[in-house]
Motif scaffolding. Structure first.
Motif, PDB file in Angstrom:
ATOM      1  N   TYR A   1      39.494  47.108  40.290  1.00 57.08           N
ATOM      2  CA  TYR A   1      40.896  47.090  39.512  1.00 57.08           C
ATOM      3  C   TYR A   1      41.378  45.602  39.469  1.00 57.08           C
ATOM      4  N   PRO A   2      41.576  44.979  38.729  1.00 57.48           N
ATOM      5  CA  PRO A   2      41.997  43.545  38.757  1.00 57.48           C
ATOM      6  C   PRO A   2      43.472  43.535  38.809  1.00 57.48           C
ATOM      7  N   LEU A   3      44.357  42.633  39.693  1.00 60.23           N
ATOM      8  CA  LEU A   3      45.660  42.587  39.591  1.00 60.23           C
ATOM      9  C   LEU A   3      46.186  41.520  39.017  1.00 60.23           C
ATOM     10  N   VAL A   4      45.455  40.294  38.602  1.00 60.41           N
ATOM     11  CA  VAL A   4      45.855  39.301  38.019  1.00 60.41           C
ATOM     12  C   VAL A   4      44.854  38.958  36.640  1.00 60.41           C
ATOM     13  N   GLY A   5      45.431  38.252  35.764  1.00 65.43           N
ATOM     14  CA  GLY A   5      44.643  37.585  34.435  1.00 65.43           C
ATOM     15  C   GLY A   5      44.078  36.353  34.605  1.00 65.43           C
ATOM     16  N   PRO A   6      43.407  36.079  33.711  1.00 65.76           N
ATOM     17  CA  PRO A   6      42.926  34.658  33.758  1.00 65.76           C
ATOM     18  C   PRO A   6      44.279  33.701  33.339  1.00 65.76           C
ATOM     19  N   GLU A   7      44.064  32.827  33.957  1.00 65.94           N
ATOM     20  CA  GLU A   7      45.266  31.621  33.935  1.00 65.94           C
ATOM     21  C   GLU A   7      46.300  31.863  35.008  1.00 65.94           C
ATOM     22  N   ALA A   8      46.451  33.108  35.689  1.00 68.94           N
ATOM     23  CA  ALA A   8      47.253  33.075  36.518  1.00 68.94           C
ATOM     24  C   ALA A   8      47.214  32.158  37.911  1.00 68.94           C
ATOM     25  N   TYR A   9      48.515  31.801  38.183  1.00 64.09           N
ATOM     26  CA  TYR A   9      48.403  30.905  39.336  1.00 64.09           C
ATOM     27  C   TYR A   9      48.655  31.687  40.751  1.00 64.09           C
ATOM     28  N   VAL A  10      47.495  31.501  41.642  1.00 66.95           N
ATOM     29  CA  VAL A  10      47.589  32.419  42.714  1.00 66.95           C
ATOM     30  C   VAL A  10      47.684  31.499  44.123  1.00 66.95           C
ATOM     31  N   SER A  11      48.124  32.317  44.987  1.00 66.37           N
ATOM     32  CA  SER A  11      48.297  31.483  46.403  1.00 66.37           C
ATOM     33  C   SER A  11      47.028  31.782  47.296  1.00 66.37           C
ATOM     34  N   GLN A  12      46.963  31.200  48.208  1.00 66.87           N
ATOM     35  CA  GLN A  12      45.807  31.564  49.419  1.00 66.87           C
ATOM     36  C   GLN A  12      45.995  32.862  49.728  1.00 66.87           C
ATOM     37  N   ASP A  13      45.147  33.640  49.960  1.00 67.14           N
ATOM     38  CA  ASP A  13      45.128  35.207  50.602  1.00 67.14           C
ATOM     39  C   ASP A  13      45.912  36.129  49.728  1.00 67.14           C
ATOM     40  N   MET A  14      46.231  35.593  48.544  1.00 64.63           N
ATOM     41  CA  MET A  14      47.021  36.578  47.571  1.00 64.63           C
ATOM     42  C   MET A  14      45.950  37.573  47.111  1.00 64.63           C
ATOM     43  N   GLU A  15      46.410  39.138  46.968  1.00 66.60           N
ATOM     44  CA  GLU A  15      45.467  40.085  46.450  1.00 66.60           C
ATOM     45  C   GLU A  15      45.454  39.881  45.070  1.00 66.60           C
ATOM     46  N   ILE A  16      44.240  39.668  44.687  1.00 63.40           N
ATOM     47  CA  ILE A  16      43.696  39.425  43.384  1.00 63.40           C
ATOM     48  C   ILE A  16      43.272  40.648  42.297  1.00 63.40           C
ATOM     49  N   GLY A  17      42.907  41.465  43.467  1.00 60.05           N
ATOM     50  CA  GLY A  17      42.271  42.771  42.770  1.00 60.05           C
ATOM     51  C   GLY A  17      41.685  43.709  43.780  1.00 60.05           C
ATOM     52  N   TYR A  18      41.512  45.184  43.628  1.00 57.52           N
ATOM     53  CA  TYR A  18      41.228  45.880  44.688  1.00 57.52           C
ATOM     54  C   TYR A  18      39.823  46.614  44.286  1.00 57.52           C
ATOM     55  N   VAL A  19      39.220  47.244  45.368  1.00 57.03           N
ATOM     56  CA  VAL A  19      38.029  48.143  45.006  1.00 57.03           C
ATOM     57  C   VAL A  19      38.245  49.675  45.675  1.00 57.03           C
ATOM     58  N   THR A  20      38.142  50.437  44.797  1.00 57.10           N
ATOM     59  CA  THR A  20      37.997  51.890  45.343  1.00 57.10           C
ATOM     60  C   THR A  20      36.664  52.624  45.386  1.00 57.10           C
ATOM     61  N   ASP A  21      36.509  53.562  46.253  1.00 56.73           N
ATOM     62  CA  ASP A  21      35.320  54.497  46.214  1.00 56.73           C
ATOM     63  C   ASP A  21      35.082  55.291  44.793  1.00 56.73           C
ATOM     64  N   TYR A  22      34.159  55.804  44.666  1.00 56.67           N
ATOM     65  CA  TYR A  22      34.270  56.788  43.347  1.00 56.67           C
ATOM     66  C   TYR A  22      34.860  57.857  43.502  1.00 56.67           C
ATOM     67  N   PHE A  23      35.594  58.108  44.509  1.00 56.80           N
ATOM     68  CA  PHE A  23      36.796  59.284  44.223  1.00 56.80           C
ATOM     69  C   PHE A  23      38.010  58.550  43.990  1.00 56.80           C
ATOM     70  N   GLY A  24      38.178  57.367  43.986  1.00 60.45           N
ATOM     71  CA  GLY A  24      39.347  56.633  43.720  1.00 60.45           C
ATOM     72  C   GLY A  24      40.258  56.253  44.835  1.00 60.45           C
ATOM     73  N   LYS A  25      39.779  56.260  46.120  1.00 63.68           N
ATOM     74  CA  LYS A  25      40.643  55.925  47.106  1.00 63.68           C
ATOM     75  C   LYS A  25      40.405  54.417  47.450  1.00 63.68           C
ATOM     76  N   LYS A  26      41.487  53.535  47.631  1.00 58.82           N
ATOM     77  CA  LYS A  26      41.414  52.262  47.863  1.00 58.82           C
ATOM     78  C   LYS A  26      40.413  51.690  49.070  1.00 58.82           C
ATOM     79  N   VAL A  27      39.385  50.967  48.886  1.00 63.28           N
ATOM     80  CA  VAL A  27      38.508  50.730  50.111  1.00 63.28           C
ATOM     81  C   VAL A  27      38.454  49.351  50.443  1.00 63.28           C
ATOM     82  N   TRP A  28      38.942  48.217  49.584  1.00 57.98           N
ATOM     83  CA  TRP A  28      38.825  47.112  49.924  1.00 57.98           C
ATOM     84  C   TRP A  28      39.665  46.021  48.863  1.00 57.98           C
TER      85      TRP A  28
END
Ligand SMILES: [Zn+2]
Length: 338
Positions: A278-305
């Motif tokens: 799941y992306p949280l930013v789009g192309p051309e977005a300015y991001v800071s160091q360590d900012m979350e830019i997306g996340y990954v869930t398992d196949y059940f939908g639980k956020k894992v990373w």
């Protein structure tokens, strides 16, 4: 023996593959690659031989055959090109990786599983990607004075438009490439360093190979995720025309980018596990160091990373689809240079 024939003041024919264009004409044909350890290949090529002499500019696309905007751009450009208005010659190769395009396989040539922009100068006795690269190296790159290689976001990449300028250490060549990339017109420019030595016998991208032969070159990217927006296609077409005007191959004004955003380093974020992206930013977005830019869930939908940016910078591209496996690229982040 001295010829007694009169000298004719006409430009010579120009041949690439089976395409031979007389002066002032346009011809189509194929660069035919014989079968070897795997299947033969035929790469479409268009030669536009200008009515007046001038440089040879190679325009290539489709080493990644599902980066559609770049392929359509060169098809349209080839249709529109008028040899009567041209000084010099265009060698146009709109689709290097025909199997990728035909079978809708991103990133690779499905015939041998290789990336078709990593094996230059290729080998005459290798697998199909290597034999095609060898043919393009000999018949397109070596015959040209300048080269533009077009790319875009692939089927799984959401990308903003940008180009590349590479330093070789040769000041004259680097200045010529810099002028080309500014003339092309995209305002985000990634700086590459081609001064680092290549492993002897090592394989490289087409622009790195061309630069090694002393040919000024530009890479440009537009389009994303299987979509061919007219704005993206037109930006690549106009970029090529702008460079042709800059090289005095066409008449007309050029308006180089005045305030480009130079990107000095690109950091690549890769996934640490299989899952659903799941992306949280789009192309051309300015991001800071360590900012979350997306996340990954398992196949059940639980956020894992959580995917975080390793640097402060600009998102050049980010994953466009939920499919994700360990090691896949999630994003490229460009660091703002000077
Ligand atoms: Zn590409």
């Amino acid at each position: 023996m001295t010829s007694l024939l009169p000298v004719l003041l006409v430009a010579a024919d120009f041949t690439v593959g089976s395409a031979t264009a007389l002066s002032g004409q346009k011809a189509t044909g194929y660069i035919v690659v014989s079968p070897g350890v795997d299947a033969a290949a035929s790469i479409p090529v268009i030669v536009v031989n200008g009515a007046r002499p001038g440089p040879v500019l190679a325009l290539v696309a489709g080493s990644h055959g599902t980066e559609y905007a770049s392929i359509l751009a060169l098809q349209k450009l080839a249709q529109a090109a008028d040899p009567a208005e041209l000084s010099g010659t265009l060698i146009i190769v709109p689709l290097i990786n025909v199997p990728s395009f035909a079978q809708k396989v991103p990133h690779l040539n499905p015939v041998d599983g290789k990336n078709m922009n990593r094996f230059y100068p290729g080998r005459p006795d290798g697998t199909q990607t290597e034999r095609v690269s060898w043919a393009i190296a000999k018949q397109v790159v070596e015959k040209s004075d300048y080269l533009i290689d077009l790319h875009g976001g692939d089927l799984d990449e959401n990308l903003r438009r940008y180009s590349y300028w590479a330093t070789t250490g040769n000041e004259t060549q680097d200045a010529a490439s810099r002028a080309m990339v500014l003339a092309f017109g995209l305002d985000h420019i990634i700086m590459q360093d081609f001064r680092t030595p290549v492993t002897p016998g090592g394989a490289v991208t087409i622009t790195r190979f061309a630069a090694g032969l002393g040919k000024p070159c530009v890479t440009a990217e537009a389009g994303h995720a299987g979509i061919s927006d007219a704005d993206d296609v037109n930006s690549l077409i106009q970029g090529c025309w702008n460079v042709a005007r800059h090289l005095k191959m066409l008449s007309g004004p050029v308006s180089p980018v005045e305030h480009p955003l130079w990107l000095s380093r690109v950091s690549i974020v890769t996934s640490e596990l299989d899952g659903v992206f799941y992306p949280l930013v789009g192309p051309e977005a300015y991001v800071s160091q360590d900012m979350e830019i997306g996340y990954v869930t398992d196949y059940f939908g639980k956020k894992v990373w959580e995917a975080t940016s390793p640097i402060a910078g600009v998102v050049l591209y980010i994953g466009a689809v939920p499919s994700l496996k360990k090691g896949d690229t999630i994003a490229h982040i460009g660091e703002i240079g000077k």
